[in-house]
Design an enzyme around this catalytic site. Structure first.
Site, short mmCIF file in Angstrom:
data_model
loop_
_atom_site.label_atom_id
_atom_site.label_comp_id
_atom_site.label_asym_id
_atom_site.label_seq_id
_atom_site.Cartn_x
_atom_site.Cartn_y
_atom_site.Cartn_z
N GLY B 11 6.52 -0.90 0.85
CA GLY B 11 5.74 -0.43 2.00
C GLY B 11 5.51 1.06 1.87
CB SER B 17 3.85 8.23 3.01
OG SER B 17 3.76 8.43 4.40
NE ARG B 46 -0.16 -5.55 2.41
CZ ARG B 46 -0.29 -5.93 3.68
NH1 ARG B 46 -1.04 -6.99 3.98
NH2 ARG B 46 0.32 -5.30 4.64
CD GLU B 189 0.19 0.67 17.06
OE1 GLU B 189 -0.81 0.24 16.46
OE2 GLU B 189 1.04 1.39 16.53
CE LYS B 204 12.15 1.86 18.88
NZ LYS B 204 11.17 2.77 19.52
#
Lengths: 435, 435
Positions: B11, B17, B46, B189, B204
């Site tokens: 991922g 990253s 991907r 989102e 969580k």
């Protein structure tokens, strides 16, 4: 069958008694977390402590007996001071024992030598309790933030000093006046130099700086300035400028070297750490990856400090007895100790409530609402009632209730909503004191 | 020579990253802490991510290649979701790899099964990044507070929700209005259900509750109520009553069972956690020995979350390669990596300053002071000048300066003190922005 880890405790003052009391009270829980049977097999103390029932423990008046006891795996040094304590710790290390200490002065002054001795003998020296009492700040820096290049840290790491500055601000009192109260309350020593001149904070700061930057302990290079000259006027002017005065220990990576300094500092009032009051401690750590993080809790006291001592014991025990690849189980308890417990349905949960109603602006509505609440055993702790706005016939009625079961409150609300004088669903938000 | 620990990362989104960038930027520092040579030997993704330069790494488009790569010691799952992620993690475990994940939904829903599989294969599953981003809260509960019977915990563990509530309070804005801004800023989102209905916080919360109480993960038993119905009026009335509304995840040991609930909550405005604003997270944990402790930091974002992923990698590496009795070195860095660095003398330290002077109440004094400061390159950022008190001839003059070297400021003060119109030593307190 859990493997035994045999602990010897030296010193039965405030922290010693807190440590023994925690190990006794929470033994089954601590063992389930450690994956070991943690046994206090000897206590060395010059005298008994009325806050600690030591019946059933082997007591010696000679602490060096503990350091030389071949059955002791882990020696816990809680005698304080730096002369005998150093000899005790080095004796234990030479005898191959792991050492746990709450002694910031010892680590700040002799840590380099003690750690080298421990490395040579293949044992651990743990000292979570030496900085900021119960806050797991050493673990946070050494492990939790291990990915980060630490840029700086700043801590309120002396509770006495913070108590004095908080009282000066809240009540406009003078330094000398608050110091006397702190002495009466037992927060400050008869000779307060260590606390108010920043020496205690300097001990803790050099430890944090070494963990943050990977440098040897350098107690003699810390700049310290006390809080004795802070005037009430400065506290008030700082406030007027949007600042608070806190006694901070600051370690920073600057271009030409590391800054190590303890001094009163104006910080913006809106920073979270500016709102850490009374005897509480907090450490703000800035990492290059994580950004600012803050750790807050009790910086002193028998059980908060004992909490850190025991967490070190658990750490050592996990290392000594656990399957190394499972040092810490996924959920923190060994799989055999993860046990289902009933989860309360929300109906049975008890909290206080904020209620907002829209009521017809007529006499008697509040009385009807109060009667219904009272029928359900709910009392009103606070209330706001506003006048109707120009041209509106409804008035908002806001209540805070006492703690009550959810179901009972819901039933009361149904009855309130059926009143002719209530025109909209009652808004309901739970309230928690978080004390 | 440090022993290698070979990591495969699956991922390459935000957290992936961030993780790769931290491992690259801080490699020597992280290796010195871990006592290992941490190598990224394969990345499965991907697609590429423009925020991450992967040149020099072996890239595969098939993440299962990483799980089946016999050279990978530790698989880091950062693909998100629960279907493929679960299969990936179980494949890695079955292949004897340690697993690190930031995936709260995966742990909350399938943690019990995944942990059992890991135990059976003798590998670790670590998930610090799954709760509260960069805050090392899992380590704090599982290790730092291991001495404690946890009584309750309460967390602001959804940054989006906290951002919305903070904006509503600070600016009196409506929920829908702030939500749109949060979506524009990328905090929320397009479908905000997970955040505003408390589902993300519930994931969580069950993880924290299992660590605190030693119970299996029970995602289906959490009560959740969203923040969508909070009106600006309620935020304002709460303030009037001395409270703030925060979206909390609460886990509590009650007499008849465990409470697990996520809902908007009024909390006293003076509590530290009530002052955690914007997208920041914080968790308040109450232990029987330590009392209340609080952990604060960034709850999301590439590098804060990556910080926790990397701390898990360091944890696993320390366990795999270190002498087990020295899993974590005393100062957090291997002894060979503890290196002396210059400590700056206080003269060379640069801070801003608060200055208070007692000046004769005559025209021209401020101008003389300002001129001296200017001669030393010091500018005035803020000022308070009061009128002389009845019957007094001196007036207080309070200044905040820009950042300046200590020595330069001291020289300027000497000159100011030599003015006829300045009657007492200048009071000087350092100022830090702590940003």
């Amino acid at each position: 069958m859990l493997k035994p880890v045999r602990v010897g405790i030296c010193g039965l003052g405030t922290v010693g008694s807190g440590t023994v009391n925690i190990l006794k009270r929470n033994k089954s829980l601590i063992d389930a977390r450690a994956g070991s049977d943690i046994q206090i097999i000897q206590i060395g103390a010059r005298r008994d402590n009325p806050h600690c029932d030591t019946s059933g423990y082997a007591i010696t008046r000679d602490i060096f007996e503990v350091a030389n006891n071949p059955d002791v795996d882990v020696l816990v040094e809680l005698i304080g001071g730096t002369t005998v304590a150093k000899e005790l710790v080095l004796t234990a290390i030479n005898n191959g024992k792991h050492v746990i200490t709450a002694n910031k002065a010892l680590i700040a002054h002799y840590g380099n030598e003690i750690f080298a001795a421990a490395k040579a003998k293949g044992v651990t020296v743990a000292f979570e309790a030496a900085v900021a009492g119960g806050i797991p700040i050493i673990k946070a820096i050494r492990e939790g933030l291990a990915a980060n290049r630490i840029e700086w840290l700043a801590g309120i790491i002396n509770g006495t000093g913070n108590f004095i500055l908080t009282e000066m601000r809240d009540k406009g009192r003078a330094f000398e006046d608050v110091l006397k109260e702190a002495q009466a309350l037992g927060y400050a020593e008869a000779d307060p130099t260590f606390d108010v001149e920043g020496i205690d904070a300097a001990h803790k700061l050099v430890i944090l700086a070494s963990l943050a930057f990977g440098i040897p302990l350098e107690i003699n290079k810390v700049f310290t300035e006390g809080i004795t000259k802070i005037a009430s006027a400065d506290v008030a002017y700082a406030e007027e400028l949007g600042y608070r005065i806190k006694n901070l220990g600051i370690a920073r990576r600057a271009a030409k070297g590391i800054e190590l300094r303890v001094h009163p500092t104006l910080i913006p009032a809106k920073r979270l750490i500016a709102n850490v009051d009374g005897v509480m401690n907090a450490v703000l750590v800035k990492g290059d990856a994580v950004g600012p993080t803050l750790y807050y809790g009790a910086g002193a006291g028998a059980e908060p400090t004992g909490s850190s001592v025991v967490s070190d014991i658990v750490d050592v025990a996990r290392t000594l007895t656990a399957d190394p690849e499972h040092r810490v189980p996924c959920l923190g308890f060994g799989a055999d100790f993860v046990i289902e417990q009933p989860i309360l349905p929300i109906d049975e949960v008890e909290t206080a409530y904020y209620l907002r109603m829209s009521a017809v602006d007529k006499p008697g509505v509040l009385s009807k609402v109060a009667t219904i609440l009272s029928d359900y055993g709910i009392s009103i702790e606070a209330m706001i009632q506003k006048e109707a706005k120009e041209g509106e016939s409804d008035v908002p009625l806001i209540l805070l209730t006492n703690r009550v079961q959810e179901k009972r409150l819901r039933d009361a609300i149904s009855r309130i909503e059926s009143l002719d004088s209530i025109n909209a669903p009652v808004v309901r938000i739970r309230v928690e004191a978080l004390k």
